[in-house]
Design a protein around this motif. Structure first.
Motif, PDB file in Angstrom:
ATOM      1  N   ILE A 179      37.957  19.975  68.149  1.00 56.03           N
ATOM      2  CA  ILE A 179      36.495  19.922  68.310  1.00 56.03           C
ATOM      3  C   ILE A 179      36.003  18.706  67.544  1.00 56.03           C
ATOM      4  O   ILE A 179      35.989  18.688  66.313  1.00 56.03           O
ATOM      5  N   SER A 180      35.620  17.674  68.314  1.00 60.01           N
ATOM      6  CA  SER A 180      35.236  16.426  67.669  1.00 60.01           C
ATOM      7  C   SER A 180      34.111  15.769  68.447  1.00 60.01           C
ATOM      8  O   SER A 180      33.882  16.067  69.621  1.00 60.01           O
ATOM      9  N   GLY A 181      33.414  14.866  67.788  1.00 60.52           N
ATOM     10  CA  GLY A 181      32.312  14.176  68.427  1.00 60.52           C
ATOM     11  C   GLY A 181      32.749  13.091  69.374  1.00 60.52           C
ATOM     12  O   GLY A 181      31.990  12.677  70.251  1.00 60.52           O
ATOM     13  N   ASN A 182      33.987  12.612  69.227  1.00 65.83           N
ATOM     14  CA  ASN A 182      34.466  11.510  70.074  1.00 65.83           C
ATOM     15  C   ASN A 182      35.273  11.978  71.267  1.00 65.83           C
ATOM     16  O   ASN A 182      35.383  11.272  72.265  1.00 65.83           O
ATOM     17  N   ALA A 183      35.856  13.162  71.220  1.00 63.71           N
ATOM     18  CA  ALA A 183      36.708  13.672  72.291  1.00 63.71           C
ATOM     19  C   ALA A 183      36.940  15.163  72.060  1.00 63.71           C
ATOM     20  O   ALA A 183      36.566  15.707  71.017  1.00 63.71           O
ATOM     21  N   GLY A 184      37.566  15.792  73.056  1.00 67.86           N
ATOM     22  CA  GLY A 184      37.920  17.198  72.908  1.00 67.86           C
ATOM     23  C   GLY A 184      37.362  18.118  73.973  1.00 67.86           C
ATOM     24  O   GLY A 184      37.834  19.239  74.142  1.00 67.86           O
TER      25      GLY A 184
ATOM     26  N   VAL B  57      43.566  18.569  73.306  1.00 61.19           N
ATOM     27  CA  VAL B  57      43.005  17.236  73.461  1.00 61.19           C
ATOM     28  C   VAL B  57      44.065  16.174  73.173  1.00 61.19           C
ATOM     29  O   VAL B  57      44.857  16.303  72.232  1.00 61.19           O
ATOM     30  N   HIS B  58      44.067  15.124  73.993  1.00 65.28           N
ATOM     31  CA  HIS B  58      45.040  14.069  73.803  1.00 65.28           C
ATOM     32  C   HIS B  58      44.717  13.209  72.589  1.00 65.28           C
ATOM     33  O   HIS B  58      45.604  12.833  71.827  1.00 65.28           O
ATOM     34  N   ASP B  59      43.455  12.863  72.393  1.00 66.20           N
ATOM     35  CA  ASP B  59      43.038  11.977  71.319  1.00 66.20           C
ATOM     36  C   ASP B  59      43.524  12.517  69.975  1.00 66.20           C
ATOM     37  O   ASP B  59      43.212  13.647  69.587  1.00 66.20           O
ATOM     38  N   GLU B  60      44.261  11.679  69.231  1.00 67.38           N
ATOM     39  CA  GLU B  60      44.871  12.145  67.987  1.00 67.38           C
ATOM     40  C   GLU B  60      43.826  12.507  66.931  1.00 67.38           C
ATOM     41  O   GLU B  60      43.981  13.482  66.186  1.00 67.38           O
ATOM     42  N   ALA B  61      42.748  11.709  66.852  1.00 72.44           N
ATOM     43  CA  ALA B  61      41.718  12.007  65.856  1.00 72.44           C
ATOM     44  C   ALA B  61      41.055  13.345  66.158  1.00 72.44           C
ATOM     45  O   ALA B  61      40.856  14.178  65.262  1.00 72.44           O
ATOM     46  N   ALA B  62      40.715  13.563  67.415  1.00 73.12           N
ATOM     47  CA  ALA B  62      40.099  14.830  67.795  1.00 73.12           C
ATOM     48  C   ALA B  62      41.061  15.992  67.593  1.00 73.12           C
ATOM     49  O   ALA B  62      40.661  17.091  67.196  1.00 73.12           O
ATOM     50  N   ALA B  63      42.354  15.750  67.859  1.00 75.45           N
ATOM     51  CA  ALA B  63      43.344  16.796  67.645  1.00 75.45           C
ATOM     52  C   ALA B  63      43.406  17.184  66.174  1.00 75.45           C
ATOM     53  O   ALA B  63      43.470  18.365  65.826  1.00 75.45           O
ATOM     54  N   CYS B  64      43.374  16.188  65.297  1.00 74.19           N
ATOM     55  CA  CYS B  64      43.436  16.450  63.861  1.00 74.19           C
ATOM     56  C   CYS B  64      42.155  17.095  63.337  1.00 74.19           C
ATOM     57  O   CYS B  64      42.143  17.628  62.223  1.00 74.19           O
ATOM     58  N   MET B  65      41.091  17.038  64.144  1.00 76.79           N
ATOM     59  CA  MET B  65      39.862  17.753  63.798  1.00 76.79           C
ATOM     60  C   MET B  65      39.898  19.190  64.327  1.00 76.79           C
ATOM     61  O   MET B  65      38.903  19.912  64.274  1.00 76.79           O
ATOM     62  N   GLY B  66      41.041  19.578  64.877  1.00 72.16           N
ATOM     63  CA  GLY B  66      41.178  20.933  65.387  1.00 72.16           C
ATOM     64  C   GLY B  66      40.765  21.060  66.839  1.00 72.16           C
ATOM     65  O   GLY B  66      40.560  22.169  67.338  1.00 72.16           O
TER      66      GLY B  66
END
Length: 1000
Positions: A870-875, A859-868
């Motif tokens: 799997i995230s609610g905003n992207a991924g 996933v490109h989104d950095e927040a979703a990437a840092c969630m591994g």
């Protein structure tokens, strides 16, 4: 002189080496003939007076009418002036043969018989095979057919005693308003024109006829007919080299034998604006002979043409320019006298006349013009020319040139709707009766014939338009003269029919030009180029896919159809599954999506994309465009997976919330802290699920969580700055560069996964599982800014946590279990690299600043990437086909293919409720009707529309009123994350607007 002649023969022989290898042995360039050729040339030359030598430089135009007067005149021409060549025009093959016999019998030196046959003998003589014009031949893909055509023309010419053909036309017709070249040219693409010129010329020369490419240096982009005036080409040398001169350069390189110089004013080649190219030594000798290396015969165009006819001493000037032979029509006596006077006065060196004469005699030898000269057999001449094989080749060429344009949505083969009849509207003054009969023969339903002519009154035209509105399939047949078609342009353009229109043109491409506005509404066009009976039958066969069509357009029709376009029709092919008109949509409006998307590709707004449209649950538009990236030229496929970015919010997180709400496990008024203990003692304890969905929680848009992983002591200067230095080399926006050599905090990042390092963020890069808690604590401690609308990724990260707490499952497993798996979605998932290779996933970005590598499958989104990942905003990753199924389920009120996923009530609530303070719905984005400029949707979108966009260049919009689902997926961030052209060009909204126009 011996050395000059030998060099000439060697040049001619080796210049034709490609022809010898590719086609057959050179017919009039034998390798051992140079000595005998020289002997013959010397013997003939020695017996010529100066006047007779001058005569050899003249080609006289003469009508092929074998009356008593003409027979006498032709004897006089060859006896008195010893003319080198004759150009016949007007008449019959038999009459030309009679006059040729008289000329050859009475001539001291064999006469070179020339012919202006750009489309064969029929261009000048009656009752001969009528080959297609070059513009039609330019549509043929198989150049072997063009070679065969050249061979057949050569056979016919030799039968008639013709040695030279003033063809092919090598002009590149780039000016659609060109008054004289147009159908005479092979097309507007210089490379393709050159290919056709070589194929045809090689065919001619292998058959023993000298080819003469014209009109050097190029007559294709002019708006004046050189028969009537002097055209001007104002282009610079670079343009001339790449377009006008290109075919001529190629024919010189191929070693072909003749060039005709046109009457043109070309300032870039001849600065004297009073000197035509045919009279310019800079053009004929400097450019053609010296620079381009042409050593064949050079002819002028006819010197009686208005472009040069008023020039004093025009014949002399043409010879001084470097032409070998001049075309004279009306007054051979004056031309010969003028040249003799020029020699006498020292204006034209006698040596130059002698050199030209020897060159002409050499070519006469090579063309077989030497003793004995057998008389042509006049009786049966037309029969021997017009053979069954010639007729078969004419038909073969015509059929190969048939070109299908558009065929949008697979309207061809034309398939009726039920038993409803097909209407055929005949337009024009031509006779298309054979086409009508063949349509009736091939159609599985009745064909009803209507007609529009010049005599059709205004009332009758209105009634005709009304009748046409009752049909489900309409074919419009256009025949008659090209110039007459304009009379029907307004009527056809004003037709507003909700049925697919198929046009059949029994005219040249020029008959299409006045109808360009009308043709914008066409689903398909069959261009037959002419109206012969066999073509009318063939066109009907193409419409029903009984016979093939493989032509590619040689000339553009405005901006509507570009040169090179052409849809392939194969016998037995299947029609499109869905014709938009059958769904209440207009194909021609929907087809505008292609142009919108391709404009984005040309502007590099994205390397590739998928566009899909469902109407009433059926796919009416589903196309892939472009490639995976600027480096990976793999074409985009329907199965390729895209990073959905924020489209994840509604394609995963919102679905999960809706499911839990549907089951009564979650209420919109519930506080998120009820399920998330880490929020209870914070200023976020009262935020509700509904506020998170509406982006009205007061949470900030985002937090740069990755900064918590970076060791600040490893950063030289700021994290980002607007200029490059040795510490800041990674570009992250148009004017921003990120620190390139920072280090992560000890213990947070590993090159391998383990029980501690579980968050996979990139190749060989795993985060400590504790970092997920760091993210949640950062959210818990962040400031809030009142209950106002602020679009926030953080709210959907919290919604993910709520879902997982209530469902007792990780987000990815929960949505897969409840939606993706039972829907049969194989390519909608988080962490796609667990199941698919990178070759099946669209690259997302190059040289990501945080992960310092190209991203594909992560996933490109950095927040979703840092969630591994799997995230609610992207991924989430998916394809357009599978995304569309999810939103079709929502449009259906929670049901898909007989299985219910959500209740109608839940779907209605979540898709219709709108915030009181913003355009937002419950998780969904919506049109901004009060500010269309800043709306994420097209201007025509209604308030009922719902969907979402994604930062990577994605969107999905559902229209419950029109029952449509529109999906656009692209990888606009590849390779540069700062690429904003997708938004600047309004590509997603323009596509949506095209959809709405198709519905009107």
């Amino acid at each position: 002189m011996k050395r000059t002649l030998l060099l000439l023969l060697i040049t001619l022989f080796w210049g034709n080496a490609p022809l010898l290898c590719a086609q057959t042995e050179a017919p009039f360039l034998p390798s051992a003939a140079d000595a005998r050729c020289k002997q013959w040339v010397d013997s003939v030359f020695a017996g010529l007076s100066l006047q007779e030598k001058v005569g050899q430089l003249i080609v006289t135009t003469f009508p092929a009418k074998a009356d008593k007067q003409n027979k006498k005149q032709i004897r006089d021409l060859v006896k008195k002036y010893k003319i080198g060549g004759l150009l016949f025009a007007e008449g019959t093959p038999e009459e030309q043969a009679i006059l040729t016999n008289i000329a050859q019998k009475n001539s001291k030196v064999p006469v070179m018989i020339t012919f202006d046959g750009e489309w064969g003998l029929s261009m000048r003589l009656e009752g001969t095979p009528y080959f297609p014009k070059n513009a039609a031949l330019g549509c043929i893909e198989d150049n072997n057919l063009i070679y065969e055509y050249g061979r057949e023309v050569a056979r016919e010419f030799r039968e008639l005693g013709v040695h030279v053909n003033f063809a092919p036309d090598a002009d590149v017709n780039t000016n659609p308003l060109n008054p004289v070249i147009h159908v005479r040219s092979f097309g507007e693409d210089a490379k393709k024109v050159a290919e056709k010129v070589l194929a045809y010329s090689r065919g001619l020369e292998s058959g023993g006829v000298l080819s003469v490419s014209k009109h050097f240096p190029g007559h294709g982009d002019t708006d004046v007919d050189s028969h009537k005036g002097l055209p001007v080409l104002y282009y610079n040398r670079e343009r001339l080299d790449s377009v006008e001169l290109y075919p001529f350069r190629e024919m010189v390189r191929a070693g072909l034998g003749g060039v005709m110089v046109g009457h043109l004013q070309v300032p870039a080649l001849e600065p004297d604006n009073k000197t035509a190219s045919s009279l310019s030594r800079s053009v004929v000798t400097g450019l053609l002979k010296d620079e381009m290396g042409f050593r064949g015969l050079v002819f002028t165009d006819a010197l009686d043409m208005k472009g040069v006819s008023s020039v004093p001493q025009v014949t002399t000037k043409a010879l001084l320019a470097g032409n070998d032979m001049v075309l004279v029509q009306y007054n051979t006596e004056n031309a010969v006298k003028e040249v003799l006077d020029a020699v006498k006065d020292g204006v034209l060196p006698e040596s130059e006349v002698e050199d030209k004469c020897r060159k002409i005699l050499t070519y006469k030898y090579l063309l077989g013009l030497r003793q004995p000269r057998p008389q042509l057999q006049v009786s049966g001449m037309s029969y021997r020319i017009h053979t069954d094989e010639a007729r078969a080749l004419v038909t073969k060429l015509r059929q190969a040139a048939v070109t299908v344009l558009g065929n949008h949505f697979g309207i061809l083969p034309l398939t009726p709707v039920g038993g409803a009849p097909i209407a055929v509207l005949s337009v024009g003054e031509g006779n298309d009766s054979i086409f009508i009969e063949e349509m009736k023969k091939l159609s599985p339903v009745p064909v009803e014939h209507l007609r529009l002519t010049r005599e059709t009154t205004a009332d009758a035209r209105r009634e005709l338009a009304r009748k046409l509105a009752d049909y489900r399939r309409i074919v419009i047949s256009v025949s008659g003269r090209d110039a007459d078609v304009v009379a029907y342009a307004d009527f056809l353009a004003e037709l507003d029919l909700s049925v697919p229109l198929v046009y059949a043109f029994f005219t040249s491409y020029r008959g299409m030009q006045p109808l360009e506005p009308a043709l914008k509404q066409a689903s398909a066009v069959v261009l037959g180029h002419s109206s012969e009976a066999d073509i009318q039958q063939y066109a009907a066969g193409v419409i029903f896919a009984k016979v093939p069509a493989q032509g590619k357009l040689s000339m553009s029709i405005g901006a509507l159809y570009r040169a090179g376009e052409g849809s392939i029709v194969t016998p037995g092919m299947k029609p499109g599954n869905i014709i938009p008109e059958d769904m209440g949509m207009k194909s021609y409006e929907l087809h505008q999506i292609d142009a919108i998307v391709r404009a984005g590709l040309d502007a590099k707004a994205y390397p590739g994309c998928q566009v899909l449209l469902l109407k009433d649950g059926q796919s009416v538009y589903d196309k892939c465009f472009g490639t995976h990236s600027d480096k990976d030229t793999t074409a985009v496929r329907p199965t390729d997976m895209f990073d959905l970015a924020s489209l994840t919010k509604t394609t995963a997180t919102l679905l999960a919330v809706m499911k839990l709400y549907d089951e009564g496990k979650l209420k919109l008024t519930d506080k998120a802290s009820q399920y998330l203990p880490f929020l209870r003692n914070t200023n976020k304890k009262n935020i509700t699920i509904k506020e998170l969905l509406l982006h009205e929680s007061g949470l900030p848009p985002y937090i740069r969580f990755y900064l918590e992983a970076i060791d600040p002591n490893s950063v030289q200067g700021p994290y980002a700055q607007s200029w490059v230095d040795k510490w800041h080399r990674t570009q992250v926006s148009e004017h921003s560069y990120y620190c390139s050599d920072f280090k992560f905090k000890k213990g947070l990042v590993s090159a391998k996964g383990s029980s501690v390092y579980t968050l996979h963020v990139a190749d060989d890069m795993w985060l400590n599982k504790s970092f997920k808690n760091t993210i949640l604590q950062k959210i818990a401690r962040c400031d809030v800014d009142g209950k106002r609308y602020v679009y926030s990724d953080l709210g959907f990260i919290l919604l993910q946590q709520v879902v997982e707490a209530v469902a007792k499952l990780p987000m990815d497993l929960y949505v897969a279990k409840e939606f993706y798996a039972p829907m049969g979605l194989q390519r909608t998932m988080y962490l796609p690299l667990l199941r698919y290779s990178k070759q099946e996933i669209m690259p997302t970005a190059a040289n990501d600043f945080l992960r310092r590598q190209d991203l594909c499958g992560y996933v490109h989104d950095e927040a979703a990437a840092c969630m591994g990942g799997i995230s609610g905003n992207a991924g989430l990753f998916s394809t357009a086909t599978e995304v569309a199924k999810i939103y079709q389920m929502l449009l259906n009120g929670g049901e898909l293919n007989g299985k219910r996923y959500l209740s109608e009530a839940t779907c209605r609530l979540f898709t219709t409720e709108t915030s009181a303070i913003s355009r937002r719905g419950l998780g969904f984005d919506k049109p901004y009707l009060s500010d269309l400029k800043n709306s994420p949707c097209a201007p025509s979108a209604t308030s009922a529309v719902y969907g979402h966009t994604g930062f990577t260049g994605t969107c999905t919009w559902v229209d419950p009123v029109n029952r449509t689902v529109y999906v656009f997926l692209s990888n606009r961030l590849c390779p540069n994350v700062w690429n904003t052209k997708l938004g600047e060009m309004n590509i997603r909204t323009n596509i949506q607007e095209a959809i709405y126009k198709s519905l009107k």
